[in-house]
Write a protein that holds these residues in place. Structure first.
Motif, short mmCIF file in Angstrom:
data_model
loop_
_atom_site.label_atom_id
_atom_site.label_comp_id
_atom_site.label_asym_id
_atom_site.label_seq_id
_atom_site.Cartn_x
_atom_site.Cartn_y
_atom_site.Cartn_z
N VAL A 135 -11.46 0.29 -9.31
CA VAL A 135 -10.02 0.48 -9.19
C VAL A 135 -9.28 -0.65 -9.90
O VAL A 135 -8.31 -0.42 -10.63
CB VAL A 135 -9.60 0.53 -7.71
CG1 VAL A 135 -8.07 0.63 -7.58
CG2 VAL A 135 -10.25 1.71 -6.99
N ALA A 152 -3.94 4.39 -5.85
CA ALA A 152 -3.69 2.99 -6.22
C ALA A 152 -2.79 2.86 -7.44
O ALA A 152 -1.91 1.99 -7.48
CB ALA A 152 -5.02 2.28 -6.47
N PRO A 202 -7.90 5.03 -2.68
CA PRO A 202 -8.17 4.61 -4.07
C PRO A 202 -7.55 5.53 -5.11
O PRO A 202 -7.14 5.08 -6.19
CB PRO A 202 -9.69 4.62 -4.14
CG PRO A 202 -10.14 4.34 -2.75
CD PRO A 202 -9.14 5.04 -1.87
N VAL A 262 -2.07 -4.40 -4.92
CA VAL A 262 -2.25 -3.08 -4.31
C VAL A 262 -3.40 -3.17 -3.33
O VAL A 262 -4.54 -3.44 -3.72
CB VAL A 262 -2.56 -2.01 -5.37
CG1 VAL A 262 -2.77 -0.65 -4.71
CG2 VAL A 262 -1.45 -1.94 -6.42
N GLN A 263 -3.11 -2.95 -2.05
CA GLN A 263 -4.20 -2.94 -1.08
C GLN A 263 -4.87 -1.58 -1.10
O GLN A 263 -4.23 -0.53 -0.93
CB GLN A 263 -3.73 -3.25 0.34
CG GLN A 263 -4.89 -3.30 1.32
CD GLN A 263 -4.50 -3.66 2.73
OE1 GLN A 263 -3.34 -3.96 3.00
NE2 GLN A 263 -5.46 -3.62 3.64
N VAL A 264 -6.19 -1.59 -1.31
CA VAL A 264 -6.97 -0.38 -1.41
C VAL A 264 -7.83 -0.24 -0.16
O VAL A 264 -8.50 -1.18 0.26
CB VAL A 264 -7.88 -0.42 -2.67
CG1 VAL A 264 -8.72 0.85 -2.77
CG2 VAL A 264 -7.03 -0.61 -3.92
N GLY A 298 -4.00 0.04 3.65
CA GLY A 298 -4.50 0.25 2.31
C GLY A 298 -4.27 1.65 1.82
O GLY A 298 -4.30 2.61 2.58
N ALA A 299 -4.04 1.75 0.52
CA ALA A 299 -3.85 3.05 -0.10
C ALA A 299 -5.20 3.68 -0.40
O ALA A 299 -6.19 2.99 -0.68
CB ALA A 299 -3.05 2.89 -1.39
N VAL A 341 -5.47 -6.16 -7.21
CA VAL A 341 -5.82 -5.35 -6.05
C VAL A 341 -6.40 -6.22 -4.94
O VAL A 341 -6.87 -7.33 -5.18
CB VAL A 341 -6.83 -4.25 -6.41
CG1 VAL A 341 -6.26 -3.31 -7.47
CG2 VAL A 341 -8.16 -4.85 -6.89
N VAL A 359 -6.35 -0.48 -12.90
CA VAL A 359 -5.04 -1.13 -12.78
C VAL A 359 -4.84 -2.12 -13.93
O VAL A 359 -3.78 -2.18 -14.56
CB VAL A 359 -4.90 -1.83 -11.41
CG1 VAL A 359 -3.61 -2.66 -11.36
CG2 VAL A 359 -4.91 -0.80 -10.28
N ASP A 381 0.80 -1.23 0.00
CA ASP A 381 0.00 0.00 0.00
C ASP A 381 0.83 1.27 0.00
O ASP A 381 0.29 2.37 0.17
CB ASP A 381 -0.96 0.01 1.19
CG ASP A 381 -0.25 -0.10 2.53
OD1 ASP A 381 1.00 -0.15 2.56
OD2 ASP A 381 -0.95 -0.15 3.57
#
Length: 248
Positions: free
Chosen positions: A200, A162, A159, A138-140, A156-157, A180, A204, A115
């Motif tokens: 998201v 991301a 959104p 990618v952790q959202v 988590g990032a 994700v 990606v 993230d």
């Protein structure tokens, strides 16, 4: 007397209990996929064995479950070593500090919780040192209150960030952008949140066509996650029950 008989009855063998739970999960996955117009074979079950023993992992492997998830490196590393003969795919699904990247890179095949740029760089360096390739998701963060600091920190990032995290993963030799991951928010409808995650994921995937994983859904909401496009389910209690865990 019935009470005496009950007290003397043998408990259901662990293998039988897990097999029954798995059969139930597979039936529910199939039903949810049918309702969503999807194929069950397009949805992978990851057995999250946090706090459960390596013997449970072996039972699951015997039942055809070859994807195993862990939340904590201090438990995952020895468990992966104990089960090294099974040819499993190990998924690290918990929050990851950069100082654990070296250990995780030795056994994990997929890291679901990337993230931030710094973590991508640490995992890339350790993957190269171990001469391994790690798939990274990618952790959202789907919880707006958490992103804004209202409910305290949660992994988590945002959104909106991301794509930047995906780019950081892609920049590292030894890492591959796999897709994700997210956890349903504390409040609100999980279905709406999973729809946002799918949006998201689509962005990606447009930039990284091999990034097809949407890791979403746990024991309490996996059918909703399937409707929202999840490709990978992280299931613990649905498979292993709510018994008192016994690591060993």
């Amino acid at each position: 007397m019935a009470g005496d008989a009950d007290r003397g009855a043998d408990p259901v063998p662990r293998a039988e209990l897990i097999a029954a739970n798995l059969a139930d999960v597979r039936a529910r996955v199939a039903a949810a996929c049918a309702a969503a117009g999807r194929r069950p074979e397009d949805v992978k079950i990851i057995a999250v064995t946090k706090t459960y023993p390596a013997s449970d992992v072996r039972i699951l492997a015997g039942l055809g479950i070859t994807d195993v998830g862990e939340n904590r490196d201090q438990e995952a590393a020895p468990k992966a070593a104990q089960c090294g003969d099974l040819g499993l795919n190990w998924h690290f699904v918990g929050q990851l500090q950069t100082n654990k990247a070296r250990s995780v890179a030795r056994y994990a095949d997929v890291v679901h919780s990337v993230d931030r740029d710094r973590l991508a760089r640490a995992l890339g360096a350790r993957a190269r040192a171990e001469r391994r390739e790690l798939t990274c998701l990618v952790q959202v963060n789907l919880d707006p209150e958490s992103v804004e600091g209202v409910l305290g920190p949660r992994g988590g990032a945002d959104p909106r960030d991301a794509m930047a995290v995906a780019a950081a993963i892609d920049a590292e030799e030894g890492l591959r952008v796999g897709g994700v991951m997210a956890v349903a928010p504390r409040e609100g409808e999980p279905g709406e949140a999973f729809d946002r995650l799918n949006s998201v994921a689509s962005r990606v995937r447009d930039r990284y066509p091999r990034a097809t994983v949407v890791s979403a859904g746990m024991s309490g909401d996996f059918e909703t996650a399937i409707a929202g496009g999840a490709t990978h389910l992280r299931l613990g209690a649905a498979l292993l029950g709510d018994r008192e865990p016994n690591v060993g």
